[in-house]
Design a protein around this motif. Structure first.
Motif, short mmCIF file in Angstrom:
data_model
loop_
_atom_site.label_atom_id
_atom_site.label_comp_id
_atom_site.label_asym_id
_atom_site.label_seq_id
_atom_site.Cartn_x
_atom_site.Cartn_y
_atom_site.Cartn_z
N HIS A 106 0.86 -1.18 0.00
CA HIS A 106 0.00 0.00 0.00
C HIS A 106 0.90 1.23 0.00
N GLY A 107 0.32 2.38 -0.23
CA GLY A 107 1.11 3.61 -0.25
C GLY A 107 0.40 4.78 0.39
N GLY A 108 1.16 5.83 0.57
CA GLY A 108 0.62 7.05 1.13
C GLY A 108 1.67 8.14 1.05
N THR A 109 1.42 9.24 1.73
CA THR A 109 2.40 10.31 1.81
C THR A 109 2.55 10.71 3.28
N THR A 110 3.74 11.21 3.61
CA THR A 110 4.02 11.58 4.99
C THR A 110 5.10 12.65 5.04
N THR A 111 5.14 13.37 6.12
CA THR A 111 6.25 14.29 6.38
C THR A 111 7.24 13.68 7.36
N ASP A 112 6.84 12.57 8.01
CA ASP A 112 7.68 11.92 9.01
C ASP A 112 7.50 10.40 8.93
N PRO A 113 8.38 9.69 8.20
CA PRO A 113 8.21 8.25 8.03
C PRO A 113 8.18 7.46 9.35
N HIS A 114 8.98 7.88 10.32
CA HIS A 114 9.02 7.15 11.59
C HIS A 114 7.71 7.31 12.36
N ALA A 115 7.15 8.50 12.37
CA ALA A 115 5.85 8.72 13.01
C ALA A 115 4.75 7.99 12.24
N GLU A 116 4.88 7.94 10.93
CA GLU A 116 3.90 7.22 10.11
C GLU A 116 3.92 5.73 10.43
N LEU A 117 5.11 5.16 10.63
CA LEU A 117 5.21 3.75 11.02
C LEU A 117 4.45 3.52 12.32
N GLU A 118 4.64 4.36 13.30
CA GLU A 118 3.94 4.22 14.58
C GLU A 118 2.43 4.30 14.39
N ALA A 119 1.97 5.23 13.53
CA ALA A 119 0.53 5.36 13.26
C ALA A 119 -0.01 4.10 12.58
N LEU A 120 0.76 3.54 11.66
CA LEU A 120 0.33 2.31 10.98
C LEU A 120 0.30 1.13 11.95
N LEU A 121 1.28 1.05 12.83
CA LEU A 121 1.27 0.00 13.86
C LEU A 121 0.03 0.12 14.75
N ASP A 122 -0.28 1.34 15.14
CA ASP A 122 -1.48 1.56 15.98
C ASP A 122 -2.76 1.18 15.23
N ALA A 123 -2.81 1.50 13.94
CA ALA A 123 -4.01 1.23 13.15
C ALA A 123 -4.20 -0.24 12.83
N PHE A 124 -3.11 -0.97 12.58
CA PHE A 124 -3.24 -2.33 12.05
C PHE A 124 -2.75 -3.45 12.97
#
Length: 126
Positions: A106-124
């Motif tokens: 899957h894909g998306g856009t982010t300004t902070d890849p590390h914070a995005e990883l944490e958000a994805l972990l929380d979501a999934f």
């Protein structure tokens, strides 16, 4: 910081392929523009045991450790020697019939890849 595209896969544990049941156990995120390839994981042992009481949790942890090593560029000991993060993400995201399997990319856009990883972990995963 500018917005950058990224790709990710959700890692899932499939204790018994014949039953098709799975539980999300991690996420791998690749942001080429930021030169970031990171992985995060979390095991819900009780839920995994509910799917398969005989599941070898140590084998699951070992599989996740190999994925983390590949993402970090660690080679040897059965791990592939892949020159760049893009190739390592390709190896991690390739379909396989093991107890830990990647889902679709899957894909998306982010300004902070590390914070995005944490958000994805929380979501999934968590």
């Amino acid at each position: 910081m500018s917005t950058q595209p990224y790709q990710y896969v959700v890692l899932r544990c499939v204790p018994r392929v014949d039953r098709g049941e799975c539980l999300n156990v991690g996420v791998v995120l690749f942001c080429q523009a930021a030169e970031v390839l990171v992985v995060g994981s979390h095991l819900e042992e009780g839920r995994l045991r509910a799917l398969d009481p005989g599941l070898d949790l140590e084998a699951v942890r070992d599989s996740l450790a190999v994925i983390a090593d590949v993402c970090a560029g660690v080679a040897g000991g059965g791990r592939p020697a892949l020159a760049n993060a893009g190739r390592r993400f390709g190896w991690v995201s390739a379909p396989r019939s093991t107890v830990v399997q990647p889902g679709p990319v899957h894909g998306g856009t982010t300004t902070d890849p590390h914070a995005e990883l944490e958000a994805l972990l929380d979501a999934f995963v968590r």
